[in-house]
Motif scaffolding. Sequence first.
Motif, PDB file in Angstrom:
ATOM      1  N   TRP A 247      41.212  50.571  39.857  1.00 59.85           N
ATOM      2  CA  TRP A 247      41.915  49.336  40.240  1.00 59.85           C
ATOM      3  C   TRP A 247      41.826  49.094  41.745  1.00 59.85           C
ATOM      4  CZ3 TRP A 247      43.071  45.313  37.478  1.00 59.85           C
ATOM      5  CH2 TRP A 247      43.388  45.434  36.125  1.00 59.85           C
ATOM      6  N   ALA A 248      41.955  50.166  42.520  1.00 60.43           N
ATOM      7  CA  ALA A 248      41.912  50.009  43.978  1.00 60.43           C
ATOM      8  C   ALA A 248      40.558  49.459  44.413  1.00 60.43           C
ATOM      9  CB  ALA A 248      42.198  51.347  44.656  1.00 60.43           C
ATOM     10  N   GLU A 249      39.500  50.053  43.850  1.00 60.40           N
ATOM     11  CA  GLU A 249      38.150  49.617  44.221  1.00 60.40           C
ATOM     12  C   GLU A 249      37.866  48.196  43.755  1.00 60.40           C
ATOM     13  OE1 GLU A 249      34.587  51.859  42.951  1.00 60.40           O
ATOM     14  OE2 GLU A 249      35.797  53.565  43.708  1.00 60.40           O
ATOM     15  N   THR A 250      38.235  47.944  42.516  1.00 60.92           N
ATOM     16  CA  THR A 250      37.986  46.616  41.953  1.00 60.92           C
ATOM     17  C   THR A 250      38.719  45.550  42.762  1.00 60.92           C
ATOM     18  OG1 THR A 250      37.741  47.610  39.775  1.00 60.92           O
ATOM     19  CG2 THR A 250      38.219  45.255  39.832  1.00 60.92           C
ATOM     20  N   THR A 251      39.941  45.876  43.142  1.00 62.83           N
ATOM     21  CA  THR A 251      40.742  44.913  43.893  1.00 62.83           C
ATOM     22  C   THR A 251      40.141  44.674  45.279  1.00 62.83           C
ATOM     23  OG1 THR A 251      42.667  45.652  42.645  1.00 62.83           O
ATOM     24  CG2 THR A 251      43.095  44.397  44.653  1.00 62.83           C
ATOM     25  N   SER A 252      39.637  45.733  45.904  1.00 61.93           N
ATOM     26  CA  SER A 252      38.972  45.554  47.208  1.00 61.93           C
ATOM     27  C   SER A 252      37.810  44.582  47.084  1.00 61.93           C
ATOM     28  CB  SER A 252      38.411  46.873  47.734  1.00 61.93           C
ATOM     29  OG  SER A 252      39.451  47.750  48.008  1.00 61.93           O
ATOM     30  N   ARG A 253      37.074  44.724  45.998  1.00 61.66           N
ATOM     31  CA  ARG A 253      35.918  43.835  45.817  1.00 61.66           C
ATOM     32  C   ARG A 253      36.354  42.387  45.615  1.00 61.66           C
ATOM     33  NH1 ARG A 253      33.669  46.661  41.641  1.00 61.66           N
ATOM     34  NH2 ARG A 253      33.698  48.763  42.516  1.00 61.66           N
ATOM     35  N   VAL A 254      37.475  42.203  44.946  1.00 60.41           N
ATOM     36  CA  VAL A 254      38.000  40.836  44.787  1.00 60.41           C
ATOM     37  C   VAL A 254      38.271  40.234  46.164  1.00 60.41           C
ATOM     38  CG1 VAL A 254      39.969  39.480  43.984  1.00 60.41           C
ATOM     39  CG2 VAL A 254      38.986  41.244  42.494  1.00 60.41           C
ATOM     40  N   TYR A 255      38.900  41.026  47.038  1.00 60.32           N
ATOM     41  CA  TYR A 255      39.253  40.495  48.367  1.00 60.32           C
ATOM     42  C   TYR A 255      38.034  40.294  49.262  1.00 60.32           C
ATOM     43  CZ  TYR A 255      44.209  40.340  47.544  1.00 60.32           C
ATOM     44  OH  TYR A 255      45.436  39.975  47.061  1.00 60.32           O
ATOM     45  N   GLU A 256      36.932  40.995  48.956  1.00 64.89           N
ATOM     46  CA  GLU A 256      35.711  40.726  49.728  1.00 64.89           C
ATOM     47  C   GLU A 256      35.249  39.295  49.503  1.00 64.89           C
ATOM     48  OE1 GLU A 256      32.793  43.738  48.777  1.00 64.89           O
ATOM     49  OE2 GLU A 256      34.174  45.257  49.578  1.00 64.89           O
ATOM     50  N   VAL A 257      35.388  38.803  48.278  1.00 59.39           N
ATOM     51  CA  VAL A 257      34.914  37.427  48.020  1.00 59.39           C
ATOM     52  C   VAL A 257      36.016  36.375  48.154  1.00 59.39           C
ATOM     53  CG1 VAL A 257      32.813  37.820  46.698  1.00 59.39           C
ATOM     54  CG2 VAL A 257      35.005  37.934  45.541  1.00 59.39           C
ATOM     55  N   ILE A 258      37.275  36.800  47.974  1.00 62.61           N
ATOM     56  CA  ILE A 258      38.384  35.837  48.109  1.00 62.61           C
ATOM     57  C   ILE A 258      39.428  36.457  49.044  1.00 62.61           C
ATOM     58  CG2 ILE A 258      39.991  34.323  46.875  1.00 62.61           C
ATOM     59  CD1 ILE A 258      38.525  35.025  44.281  1.00 62.61           C
ATOM     60  N   PRO A 259      39.245  36.314  50.341  1.00 64.24           N
ATOM     61  CA  PRO A 259      40.125  37.025  51.291  1.00 64.24           C
ATOM     62  C   PRO A 259      41.590  36.629  51.170  1.00 64.24           C
ATOM     63  CG  PRO A 259      38.226  36.023  52.406  1.00 64.24           C
ATOM     64  CD  PRO A 259      38.191  35.546  50.998  1.00 64.24           C
ATOM     65  N   ASP A 260      41.865  35.417  50.704  1.00 60.13           N
ATOM     66  CA  ASP A 260      43.265  34.992  50.582  1.00 60.13           C
ATOM     67  C   ASP A 260      43.734  35.012  49.122  1.00 60.13           C
ATOM     68  OD1 ASP A 260      41.691  32.930  49.701  1.00 60.13           O
ATOM     69  OD2 ASP A 260      42.673  31.363  50.892  1.00 60.13           O
ATOM     70  N   PHE A 261      43.091  35.827  48.316  1.00 63.45           N
ATOM     71  CA  PHE A 261      43.460  35.964  46.906  1.00 63.45           C
ATOM     72  C   PHE A 261      44.945  36.299  46.771  1.00 63.45           C
ATOM     73  CE2 PHE A 261      43.654  38.857  43.111  1.00 63.45           C
ATOM     74  CZ  PHE A 261      43.331  37.907  42.147  1.00 63.45           C
ATOM     75  N   GLY A 262      45.629  35.626  45.824  1.00 58.78           N
ATOM     76  CA  GLY A 262      47.085  35.796  45.713  1.00 58.78           C
ATOM     77  C   GLY A 262      47.507  37.057  44.986  1.00 58.78           C
ATOM     78  N   GLY A 263      46.787  37.404  43.927  1.00 59.19           N
ATOM     79  CA  GLY A 263      47.147  38.605  43.178  1.00 59.19           C
ATOM     80  C   GLY A 263      46.948  38.432  41.683  1.00 59.19           C
ATOM     81  N   TYR A 264      47.530  39.378  40.942  1.00 67.52           N
ATOM     82  CA  TYR A 264      47.334  39.412  39.499  1.00 67.52           C
ATOM     83  C   TYR A 264      48.561  38.911  38.747  1.00 67.52           C
ATOM     84  CZ  TYR A 264      43.566  42.655  40.780  1.00 67.52           C
ATOM     85  OH  TYR A 264      42.460  43.238  41.338  1.00 67.52           O
ATOM     86  N   VAL A 265      48.311  38.366  37.558  1.00 70.36           N
ATOM     87  CA  VAL A 265      49.377  38.046  36.609  1.00 70.36           C
ATOM     88  C   VAL A 265      49.104  38.895  35.372  1.00 70.36           C
ATOM     89  CG1 VAL A 265      50.480  36.236  35.238  1.00 70.36           C
ATOM     90  CG2 VAL A 265      49.474  35.667  37.470  1.00 70.36           C
ATOM     91  N   VAL A 266      50.138  39.556  34.862  1.00 67.18           N
ATOM     92  CA  VAL A 266      49.912  40.472  33.736  1.00 67.18           C
ATOM     93  C   VAL A 266      50.927  40.266  32.620  1.00 67.18           C
ATOM     94  CG1 VAL A 266      49.622  42.876  33.039  1.00 67.18           C
ATOM     95  CG2 VAL A 266      49.108  42.207  35.390  1.00 67.18           C
ATOM     96  N   LYS A 267      50.390  40.084  31.428  1.00 67.34           N
ATOM     97  CA  LYS A 267      51.186  40.088  30.202  1.00 67.34           C
ATOM     98  C   LYS A 267      50.835  41.387  29.492  1.00 67.34           C
ATOM     99  CE  LYS A 267      51.619  37.461  25.830  1.00 67.34           C
ATOM    100  NZ  LYS A 267      51.321  36.173  25.164  1.00 67.34           N
TER     101      LYS A 267
END
Length: 658
Positions: A247-267
């Motif tokens: 999760w840590a790595e995957t999330t870092s990669r998300v922020y590489e492409v979307i620096p202002d990414f808000g976060g996750y929503v989980v059901k």
Amino acid sequence: MQGVDPAWLPDEAFRPIGTRRTLIRGSGPLVDTVHAEVAEACARFGGRVERDAAAGPYDLVLELTGAESGSGGEAFTFERGAGRTTVAACGGPGLLYGLFHVVRLREAAFQGSYGPEEHRPASALRMLDHWDNVAVHPVMGQVERGYAGGSLFWTDGRARGELLGRVGAYGRLLAACGINAVAVNNVNVHETEAHLLTDRIGEVAAIADALRPYGIRVHLSVTFAAPMVLGGLSTADPLDEGVRGWWAETTSRVYEVIPDFGGYVVKADSEGQPGPFAYGRSHADGANMLAAALDPHGGTVHWRAFVYNHRQDWRDRTTDRARAAYDHFVPLDGQFFDNAVLQVKHGPMDFQVREPVSPLIGAMPRTRLAVEVQATQEYTGQQRHVCWLGPMWSEVLRFRPEAGAAVGELARGGLVAVSNVGDDPFWTGHPLAQANLYTFGRLAWQPDANPYRFLDEWIRLTFTPERTEEGARLEAGVSAVLAGSWKTYEKYTAPLGVGWMVQPGHHYGPSVDGYEYSPWGTYHFADRDGIGVDRSVATGTGYAGQYAPAWAKVFESPETCPDELLLFFHHVSYDHVLRSGKTVIQHIYDTHFEGVEEVEKAREGWASLAGLVDPARHARVTERFEEQLRSAREWRDQINSYFLRKSGVADAHGRRIY
Ligand code: GCW
């Protein structure tokens, strides 16, 4: 946008700005947006806009000031004196919100004197959750519970590509009512959509790019099982080091492409979605794992509290779905990280037309809560019926679980609405359903405000009535159609807070016993003597005891329980006398007749506005009214006949019941 309804931002709304002289001071992407807005208005109406020039005179000054405030740069001050209107903000978003404030005030922004007034949002997060699927789902379609066509974001299994222009226009509408975040996919995360987190994150980035100029951040719904589904791991256990690392790595990669990414929503662990229960872990363990992955990047996880047993045995009266969120989550208070927000539906069941406020709100003082409402009208007429939900949401937000803070203040983690928007030319299918979207945004900014004020704003912006007799008639006419529409809908559907008398599955139209013998935990227990669910502590499921003492006491007894919630909390006989003085059965008959009459009246009211409203919009609403009336009569006749047959008690007024 060609062929697309301008909703509450028609060109005409910019005339007061577009005819004047404006100065813009400051720099940054959102200041550029403000400039572009004003420049376009001036090009249309003949005014003038300058950037950073010193010499006046100016009618309007929009300036970025240095001092950072505590509200993410979203606050602004508004002032008028000596013939000049000034908006000052310390961040680009604040300047943009200030511009839209001026737009809302119309000519009044340039008359008299004001302030200085401080405007700042009550909540830092004002979000829309889209239940949009990327791939059309065999049962739920492109948009789960969507009644406005396909998805704005996704079509043919992909992000819309060149059509993302419409997404930009959407961002503009949202900013103009104060919304600053969007979750772009369904909380039920299916196979295709799971990949948005990893190999398809570029498509999410494209949506983020389209929304960014209007200060809107993008969030993503993710599946708890992602480490297995996407990462090939053998577990999704939130305490497993490998899983946490993934999760840590995957999330870092998300922020590489979307620096202002808000976060996750989980059901998670809800209606078949995977979750931490499979590993014997708590929901705090699950949420905190994601919070830890997001934390270095400033992101937030929105963890939904909609966890209940959907495989209940209807014969078992001790299980009460209404209790579920509280029972699951209150013991976890204090265990969630600060960037883990628990997202709670406003009522304990599921967005019925009438529910009490969820007892979870107020019961978790050491947890950041977000409150979720449903703009998409799953249970309130599916955008075929007019149902303005402003008063319902306002009641929720102003409710005080205890002496002290109201729900709107307790929602420190934000206010969220399930979106009612799609690719329909009118955005929301029913053009008048736009008022729900607009009101939600405005209430999220100011939860203690009078919602009728926002309705008026929406009407004036959308219909831009002239200051003439006809203009006044138009305004009053649209208001008359919308203002009482929620109560009207309540009248001809399920009575006194009982809920759920809908067709199973799609949830449109009446079916009194549709859910009565089902596993969903949604019952009314009507028999020949009475109806309602006993949720008292003394003799029922004990749900009433989940409230703080003052409310627990009110709800505990049928004598003190508010009429509109009586059948939610109590099983009573048909001849039980309500606080209104009527019997339950007579109340059922009366409200169902009245409800239909009110729809007839609203339909006529709308018809009388032909000629004052844009013809396409008028025609669309007219067509919806035909269906609303047909459906309201069906509700009336089925509900009344059902209860006449069950109870054997005749209508005191001898009206026709079948
Ligand atoms: O209201 C119910 C809906 C489901 C929805 C669920 C939820 C996205 O019927 O379609 O799933 O709530 O909120 O998760």
